[in-house]
Motif scaffolding. Structure first.
Motif, PDB file in Angstrom:
ATOM      1  N   ALA A  79       8.869   3.579  12.297  1.00  0.00           N
ATOM      2  CA  ALA A  79       9.624   4.789  12.032  1.00  0.00           C
ATOM      3  C   ALA A  79       8.606   5.932  11.310  1.00  0.00           C
ATOM      4  CB  ALA A  79      11.041   4.536  11.709  1.00  0.00           C
ATOM      5  N   LYS A  80       8.056   5.196  10.269  1.00  0.00           N
ATOM      6  CA  LYS A  80       7.102   6.026   9.462  1.00  0.00           C
ATOM      7  C   LYS A  80       5.843   6.514  10.053  1.00  0.00           C
ATOM      8  CE  LYS A  80       9.555   5.534   5.673  1.00  0.00           C
ATOM      9  NZ  LYS A  80      10.180   6.855   5.060  1.00  0.00           N
ATOM     10  N   TRP A  81       5.538   5.561  10.856  1.00  0.00           N
ATOM     11  CA  TRP A  81       4.087   5.825  11.687  1.00  0.00           C
ATOM     12  C   TRP A  81       4.353   7.140  12.738  1.00  0.00           C
ATOM     13  CZ3 TRP A  81      -0.903   5.014  12.799  1.00  0.00           C
ATOM     14  CH2 TRP A  81      -1.336   5.286  13.897  1.00  0.00           C
ATOM     15  N   LEU A  96      17.581  16.700   9.772  1.00  0.00           N
ATOM     16  CA  LEU A  96      18.314  16.099  10.588  1.00  0.00           C
ATOM     17  C   LEU A  96      17.340  15.082  11.680  1.00  0.00           C
ATOM     18  CD1 LEU A  96      20.714  15.321  12.456  1.00  0.00           C
ATOM     19  CD2 LEU A  96      20.173  17.674  13.780  1.00  0.00           C
ATOM     20  N   ARG A  97      15.942  15.696  11.875  1.00  0.00           N
ATOM     21  CA  ARG A  97      15.547  14.811  12.814  1.00  0.00           C
ATOM     22  C   ARG A  97      14.808  13.775  12.134  1.00  0.00           C
ATOM     23  NH1 ARG A  97      12.296  18.519  17.495  1.00  0.00           N
ATOM     24  NH2 ARG A  97      14.050  20.063  17.750  1.00  0.00           N
ATOM     25  N   TYR A  98      14.343  13.719  10.793  1.00  0.00           N
ATOM     26  CA  TYR A  98      13.931  12.786  10.022  1.00  0.00           C
ATOM     27  C   TYR A  98      14.934  11.527   9.654  1.00  0.00           C
ATOM     28  CZ  TYR A  98      11.713  10.355   6.187  1.00  0.00           C
ATOM     29  OH  TYR A  98      11.005   9.806   5.246  1.00  0.00           O
ATOM     30  N   ALA A  99      16.141  12.120   9.741  1.00  0.00           N
ATOM     31  CA  ALA A  99      17.390  10.912   9.615  1.00  0.00           C
ATOM     32  C   ALA A  99      17.220  10.454  10.942  1.00  0.00           C
ATOM     33  CB  ALA A  99      18.551  11.708   9.281  1.00  0.00           C
ATOM     34  N   CYS A 144       0.712  -1.434   0.074  1.00  0.00           N
ATOM     35  CA  CYS A 144      -0.106  -0.058  -0.260  1.00  0.00           C
ATOM     36  C   CYS A 144       0.915   1.191   0.018  1.00  0.00           C
ATOM     37  CB  CYS A 144      -0.896   0.013   0.998  1.00  0.00           C
ATOM     38  SG  CYS A 144      -2.284  -1.382   1.139  1.00  0.00           S
ATOM     39  N   VAL A 145       2.067   1.217   0.505  1.00  0.00           N
ATOM     40  CA  VAL A 145       2.657   2.506   0.784  1.00  0.00           C
ATOM     41  C   VAL A 145       3.659   2.624  -0.298  1.00  0.00           C
ATOM     42  CG1 VAL A 145       4.259   3.692   2.125  1.00  0.00           C
ATOM     43  CG2 VAL A 145       2.306   2.435   3.509  1.00  0.00           C
TER      44      VAL A 145
END
Length: 516
Positions: free
Chosen positions: A198-200, A266-269, A142-143
């Protein structure tokens, strides 16, 4: 969402005896993602069923996945379906950089081990495991393999109502599967789960138009389990870093507030990281005339913070930015409330530090024509102190022995505990603290950001004395650990820092039975 129960009832469905039309299971609260079961007619012994996942969108109907055929009248008709789902999850799992186990070289999941799991667990327990596997396979479909709007449907209508399943804490079947399938398959499954979480968690923290994502997994999402094997007690733990409890930071907790673009990247990484821990004790039992003695020592502590992704260079200039272990506290001992332990003996004294003092005196004399001799004296004192990055201590809590390792920064912070440190000025520059901590030859971590303690470095072993009346019984022994991860900027200039922690605990069986 109980998919497994619906699948198991298919051979006995009255709808199929009256019509060959496919049976449909609605996935989640949306009617747009459907699971179809279509019977392939033939002789009674050749009747099979094929499953498919379909999208029923306003402008199109599309099938995005089709299963292998499942023979309905075999001993285990849906074993091929489960094997296919597991193998497809493993083959699509995100890589951890520097991994030595390419997914292409991982053998197929062995049918015998999965078949044994199906036989050895109740339908209710196995249903929890199957639903988790199905959610993981749906994630990739789905993703990544479907139109954008389907990904939104997955997070809102499928994952949101079933997010507690991702914590794995109710799935004893998953533990059994990991033991039987091997550590390589275990890592692939857990890295897929970590990537999903992590995505959630990123979507939850962004919080833009995602009101249905309010519900969050349990305090420590991830998975842990303990096992006894050939004289070892082993506790394995997995935790997505962004889901760990935040103990200190200099920003808004677990949120992406309005900030500089580089700070967001940075936070996303940092959010796409997972802690993978192995806590391993070696134990032995000796039977004396008046008592039983249980001995244990820390054999290995292995902590790795892996970056989850598909491209080694996808983080760009942030590729060397990651959390690092700053404190480890592990414990081992009898079950809570036990009354059969007579005494606990620790093997390490409290550390008082080491200091070496060297004193050197130099005396020089000079005699000239003067009647009074001229004498010159010179004294020099030097002090040498041995400093280690990690301080190890042993302690006790009741009858549980505690091994505690704390990281101290002996550079610019004056020897303060890293897990509790906070900067006094605004910007945490790479020049302060532990610059290039993964590159320096004398750093406390491996180049990949991992940490390994082995053997005597963790201190001497501990001992318990038990009453002789316990001989012949099987008791519970608990193994637990808490890990703190900290982040300080490594190669980038940033004011962001934080410390997070996660705790695991489980029990193993300890047979107090003498060998013949």
């Amino acid at each position: 969402m109980d998919i497994w129960s619906w699948i198991c009832e298919l051979p006995y469905s009255d709808d199929w005896t009256q019509s060959n039309s496919p049976l449909i299971f609605q996935l989640g609260s949306s009617k747009s993602i459907l699971l179809k079961a279509e019977r392939n007619s033939g002789s009674i012994s050749d009747t099979s069923v094929t499953f498919s996942i379909c999208l029923d969108l306003p402008n199109a109907q599309k099938t995005i996945w089709v299963s292998d055929t499942c023979p309905l009248f075999s001993a285990k008709p849906f074993l091929p379906l489960l094997l296919q789902l597991l193998q497809e999850i493993i083959s699509r799992s995100p890589t951890a950089h520097n991994s030595t186990c390419p997914r292409s070289q991982l053998e197929n999941v062995k049918p015998e081990s999965v078949s044994w799991i199906m036989d050895s667990h109740s339908p209710e327990s196995f249903s929890t495991f199957f639903n988790l596997v199905f959610l993981m396979r749906l994630f990739w479909l789905c993703v990544y393999d479907a139109p954008t709007e389907v990904g939104s449907l997955y997070f809102h209508n499928l994952l949101a109502p079933n997010v507690d399943a991702l914590s794995c804490k109710r799935s004893s079947v998953l533990r059994t599967f990991f033991v039987s399938a091997g550590v390589d398959a275990e890592l692939c499954i857990m890295r897929t789960l970590g990537y999903m979480l992590a995505k959630w968690l990123v979507l939850r923290d962004v919080g833009v138009g995602l009101q249905s994502l309010i519900h969050c997994p349990s305090d420590n999402p991830g998975f842990s389990y303990a096992k006894e094997s050939h004289g070892f007690w082993v506790l394995k733990g997995y935790a997505p870093v962004w889901g760990m409890n935040l103990t200190s930071c200099n920003g808004r907790r677990n949120q992406f507030p309005v900030m500089d673009v580089k700070e967001c990247v940075l936070r996303y990484a940092l959010a796409h990281q997972q802690l993978e821990a192995v806590i391993q004790f070696e134990y032995s039992i000796s039977f004396q005339e008046d008592y039983i003695q249980v001995n244990a020592r820390v054999d290995n502590l292995r902590l790795h913070v892996v970056k989850l992704g598909f491209n080694k260079n996808e983080d760009g200039e942030y590729s060397e930015e990651r959390h690092f272990p700053s404190r480890i506290r592990v414990w081992v001992g009898p079950e809570v409330g036990s009354t059969y332990v007579a005494a606990l003996s620790l093997g390490r004294s409290t550390s008082t530090g080491e200091r070496e003092v060297e004193v050197q005196r130099i005396v020089k004399g000079s005699f000239g024509k003067s009647k009074i001799p001229l004498v010159k004296a010179k004294a020099r004192t030097s002090t040498r102190t041995r400093i280690r990055n990690w301080r190890w201590d042993q302690d006790a809590d009741g009858n549980a022995a505690i091994f505690d390792a704390v990281l101290y920064d002996n550079n610019d912070t004056g020897g303060k505990e890293v897990a509790l440190w906070k900067p006094t000025s605004g910007c945490v520059k790479p020049a302060s603290g532990s610059p290039n901590r993964y590159m320096a030859g004398n750093g406390p971590f491996s180049k990949a950001g991992g940490l390994v303690f082995a053997g005597a470095e963790c201190g001497e072993g501990v001992r318990w004395r038990l009453g002789k009346e316990m001989e012949g019984s099987v008791v519970k022994w608990r193994v637990g650990g808490r890990v703190w991860l900290s982040y300080w900027p490594n190669d980038v200039k940033s004011s962001y820092f934080e410390t997070r922690s996660v705790e695991w605990c489980d029990e193993v069986d300890l047979p107090l039975i003498p060998a013949n």
